[in-house]
Design an enzyme around this catalytic site. Structure first.
Site, PDB file in Angstrom:
ATOM      1  N   SER A 120       0.836  -1.203   0.000  1.00 26.27           N
ATOM      2  CA  SER A 120       0.000   0.000   0.000  1.00 26.27           C
ATOM      3  C   SER A 120       0.862   1.240   0.000  1.00 26.27           C
ATOM      4  CB  SER A 120      -0.853   0.063   1.270  1.00 26.27           C
ATOM      5  OG  SER A 120      -1.592  -1.095   1.409  1.00 26.27           O
ATOM      6  N   HIS A 141      -2.197  -2.814  -6.680  1.00 25.41           N
ATOM      7  CA  HIS A 141      -2.757  -2.555  -5.354  1.00 25.41           C
ATOM      8  C   HIS A 141      -4.265  -2.756  -5.343  1.00 25.41           C
ATOM      9  CE1 HIS A 141      -3.725   0.395  -1.937  1.00 25.41           C
ATOM     10  NE2 HIS A 141      -3.391  -0.765  -1.431  1.00 25.41           N
ATOM     11  N   GLU A 153      -5.047  -0.397  -8.391  1.00 26.19           N
ATOM     12  CA  GLU A 153      -4.079   0.615  -8.832  1.00 26.19           C
ATOM     13  C   GLU A 153      -2.862  -0.101  -9.422  1.00 26.19           C
ATOM     14  OE1 GLU A 153      -4.309   4.444  -5.924  1.00 26.19           O
ATOM     15  OE2 GLU A 153      -3.820   2.574  -4.907  1.00 26.19           O
ATOM     16  N   ASN A 192      -4.910   5.975  -1.372  1.00 29.02           N
ATOM     17  CA  ASN A 192      -4.566   6.157   0.044  1.00 29.02           C
ATOM     18  C   ASN A 192      -4.051   7.568   0.337  1.00 29.02           C
ATOM     19  OD1 ASN A 192      -5.385   3.717   1.051  1.00 29.02           O
ATOM     20  ND2 ASN A 192      -3.413   2.722   0.781  1.00 29.02           N
TER      21      ASN A 192
HETATM   22  N1  CAA Z   1     -16.342 -10.976   0.122  1.00 29.24           N
HETATM   23  C1  CAA Z   1     -17.248 -11.035  -0.859  1.00 29.24           C
HETATM   24  N2  CAA Z   1     -18.349 -10.250  -0.909  1.00 29.24           N
HETATM   25  C2  CAA Z   1     -18.529  -9.417   0.112  1.00 29.24           C
HETATM   26  C3  CAA Z   1     -17.637  -9.301   1.184  1.00 29.24           C
HETATM   27  C4  CAA Z   1     -16.489 -10.136   1.165  1.00 29.24           C
HETATM   28  N3  CAA Z   1     -15.566 -10.096   2.120  1.00 29.24           N
HETATM   29  N4  CAA Z   1     -18.082  -8.356   2.035  1.00 29.24           N
HETATM   30  C5  CAA Z   1     -19.230  -7.895   1.505  1.00 29.24           C
HETATM   31  N5  CAA Z   1     -19.490  -8.525   0.349  1.00 29.24           N
HETATM   32  C6  CAA Z   1     -20.603  -8.277  -0.556  1.00 29.24           C
HETATM   33  C7  CAA Z   1     -21.866  -8.870  -0.026  1.00 29.24           C
HETATM   34  O1  CAA Z   1     -22.016 -10.212  -0.457  1.00 29.24           O
HETATM   35  C8  CAA Z   1     -22.918  -7.953  -0.596  1.00 29.24           C
HETATM   36  O2  CAA Z   1     -23.200  -8.261  -1.942  1.00 29.24           O
HETATM   37  P1  CAA Z   1     -24.755  -8.333  -2.444  1.00 29.24           P
HETATM   38  O3  CAA Z   1     -25.393  -7.055  -1.954  1.00 29.24           O
HETATM   39  O4  CAA Z   1     -24.625  -8.418  -3.941  1.00 29.24           O
HETATM   40  O5  CAA Z   1     -25.305  -9.551  -1.809  1.00 29.24           O
HETATM   41  C9  CAA Z   1     -22.237  -6.591  -0.628  1.00 29.24           C
HETATM   42  O6  CAA Z   1     -20.835  -6.863  -0.627  1.00 29.24           O
HETATM   43  C10 CAA Z   1     -22.646  -5.781   0.574  1.00 29.24           C
HETATM   44  O7  CAA Z   1     -22.296  -6.524   1.734  1.00 29.24           O
HETATM   45  P2  CAA Z   1     -23.092  -6.523   3.106  1.00 29.24           P
HETATM   46  O8  CAA Z   1     -24.560  -6.334   2.838  1.00 29.24           O
HETATM   47  O9  CAA Z   1     -22.689  -7.722   3.914  1.00 29.24           O
HETATM   48  O10 CAA Z   1     -22.480  -5.340   3.905  1.00 29.24           O
HETATM   49  P3  CAA Z   1     -22.422  -3.833   3.528  1.00 29.24           P
HETATM   50  O11 CAA Z   1     -23.535  -3.413   2.650  1.00 29.24           O
HETATM   51  O12 CAA Z   1     -22.214  -3.187   4.838  1.00 29.24           O
HETATM   52  O13 CAA Z   1     -21.077  -3.747   2.664  1.00 29.24           O
HETATM   53  C11 CAA Z   1     -18.762  -3.451   2.337  1.00 29.24           C
HETATM   54  C12 CAA Z   1     -19.836  -4.145   3.168  1.00 29.24           C
HETATM   55  C13 CAA Z   1     -18.719  -4.068   0.947  1.00 29.24           C
HETATM   56  C14 CAA Z   1     -17.454  -3.732   3.063  1.00 29.24           C
HETATM   57  C15 CAA Z   1     -19.086  -1.937   2.220  1.00 29.24           C
HETATM   58  O14 CAA Z   1     -19.367  -1.420   3.497  1.00 29.24           O
HETATM   59  C16 CAA Z   1     -17.949  -1.132   1.612  1.00 29.24           C
HETATM   60  O15 CAA Z   1     -17.733  -1.121   0.413  1.00 29.24           O
HETATM   61  N6  CAA Z   1     -17.216  -0.422   2.480  1.00 29.24           N
HETATM   62  C17 CAA Z   1     -16.088   0.433   2.070  1.00 29.24           C
HETATM   63  C18 CAA Z   1     -14.887  -0.412   1.860  1.00 29.24           C
HETATM   64  C19 CAA Z   1     -13.705   0.401   1.396  1.00 29.24           C
HETATM   65  O16 CAA Z   1     -13.702   1.614   1.360  1.00 29.24           O
HETATM   66  N7  CAA Z   1     -12.644  -0.339   1.052  1.00 29.24           N
HETATM   67  C20 CAA Z   1     -11.384   0.277   0.692  1.00 29.24           C
HETATM   68  C21 CAA Z   1     -10.476   0.243   1.863  1.00 29.24           C
HETATM   69  S1  CAA Z   1      -8.914   0.947   1.485  1.00 29.24           S
HETATM   70  C22 CAA Z   1      -8.000  -0.334   0.974  1.00 29.24           C
HETATM   71  O17 CAA Z   1      -8.385  -1.463   0.956  1.00 29.24           O
HETATM   72  C23 CAA Z   1      -6.649  -0.017   0.483  1.00 29.24           C
HETATM   73  C24 CAA Z   1      -5.583   0.009   1.456  1.00 29.24           C
HETATM   74  O18 CAA Z   1      -4.426  -0.034   1.046  1.00 29.24           O
HETATM   75  C25 CAA Z   1      -5.832   0.180   2.890  1.00 29.24           C
END
Ligand code: CAA
Length: 286
Positions: A120, A141, A153, A192
């Site tokens: 990252s 990434h 990325e 990030n």
């Molecule tokens: N694997 C597969 N599918 C998943 C999953 C996982 N681990 N987690 C959630 N999903 C899917 C679910 O199956 C669901 O799909 P459907 O609606 O089609 O059935 C959908 O995602 C929504 O899931 P939930 O209803 O369980 O939960 P939610 O609506 O609260 O969503 C979330 C969960 C997808 C995590 C959502 O909250 C989200 O997108 N959050 C933001 C995440 C984000 O910003 N990520 C970037 C982080 S930064 C990074 O990663 C980079 C770094 O270097 C730090």
């Protein structure tokens, strides 16, 4: 020849997601972890995610079983020898990543094979020059959760060949079905660099008592339609990972906005690493 043989080093939060997506895309995947226990845990993570897809009606039993059959789990990096691309996704630790890149350089037989890092924030160039093929190394990434987030990325280092970047882009888009943006080899890349100062600002807001965690998160969820608020998102990313990213960014830019707040450091010190450890800004069942 399109890439069909993929290696993933590390089967934690990110590695397990990358391996799952690659296997579901029909690719042959070798996943390595540090030892038998870590292999078992990594395999469990992939299985749990595939089963979740099954439960939610996104995957058929046949698709799950076929994906599993395409995955080989190992604790021997030597099993990466015939891979066309290897993506390292171990913890955000410079020494560890450098060692793995050196070993992959010796192990992966095809001189055209791509050695990619999911770092990252560690400079891709530092990992590229640890190998004898710095033109074949780049950053790819992914975002968490990998099966859900559409972006990858692509980060060419100063030494990365155009051909490597083009093949990696084609692999990510055509084989994995993700979108790409090209990012500079600067700590934090594009996403990030924007996201982390915001997340750290939320920790400082909590630390200074301006608002509690629920209100900070609800504010951003309901006020700005973010899928999750900043503290919940930090718990998802992992507080140790977030701290490591912030440290790399602070080292690079020396700007206070990137410095990990004391509260974050203390939580990591206490072993509160977010969702994966059962406790972060919130508590979770493990
Ligand atoms: N694997 C597969 N599918 C998943 C999953 C996982 N681990 N987690 C959630 N999903 C899917 C679910 O199956 C669901 O799909 P459907 O609606 O089609 O059935 C959908 O995602 C929504 O899931 P939930 O209803 O369980 O939960 P939610 O609506 O609260 O969503 C979330 C969960 C997808 C995590 C959502 O909250 C989200 O997108 N959050 C933001 C995440 C984000 O910003 N990520 C970037 C982080 S930064 C990074 O990663 C980079 C770094 O270097 C730090």
């Amino acid at each position: 020849m399109p890439i069909s043989r993929v290696g993933v080093v590390g089967c934690g939060l990110m590695g397990s997601g990358i391996a799952e997506v690659a296997a579901l895309s029909g690719l042959d995947v070798v996943v390595s972890e540090a030892g038998p226990d870590a292999v078992r845990a990594g395999r469990g993570r992939v299985l749990a995610s595939l089963d979740r897809g099954l439960r939610r009606g996104k995957l058929s039993e046949q698709a799950r079983d076929e994906a599993l059959a395409r995955l080989t789990f190992t604790h021997d990096l030597g099993d990466m020898s015939d891979r066309q691309i290897v993506i390292e996704a171990v913890a955000e630790n410079r020494e560890l990543k450098t060692e793995i890149m050196k070993t992959l350089d010796k192990t992966v037989a095809d001189p055209e094979a791509i050695l990619a890092t999911n770092t990252s924030s560690i400079p891709v160039i530092d990992l590229a020059i640890a190998t004898g093929r710095p033109d074949r190394v780049l950053g790819v990434h992914f975002f968490n959760p990998v099966p859900v987030q559409r972006l990858v990325e692509l980060i060419p280092a100063l030494t990365t060949g155009k051909d490597t970047l083009d093949r990696a882009r084609e692999f990510v888009r055509e084989r994995l079905g993700k979108e790409t943006v090209r990012s500079p080899d600067r700590a934090g890349f594009v996403v990030n660099a924007l996201l982390v100062p915001y997340l750290l600002a939320a920790v400082r807001m909590l630390e200074s008592g301006v608002a509690d965690a629920e209100d900070i998160d609800r504010g951003m969820e309901l006020g700005c339609a973010h899928p999750m608020g900043p503290l919940r998102l930090l718990d998802l990313i992992g507080l140790d990972t977030a701290q490591a990213i912030a440290e790399s960014m602070y080292e690079e830019y020396k700007e206070p906005t990137y410095a990990p707040p004391a509260l974050l450091r203390r939580m990591v010190g206490a072993g509160w690493r977010g969702r994966k450890s059962g406790r972060g800004f919130y508590q979770y069942e493990t």
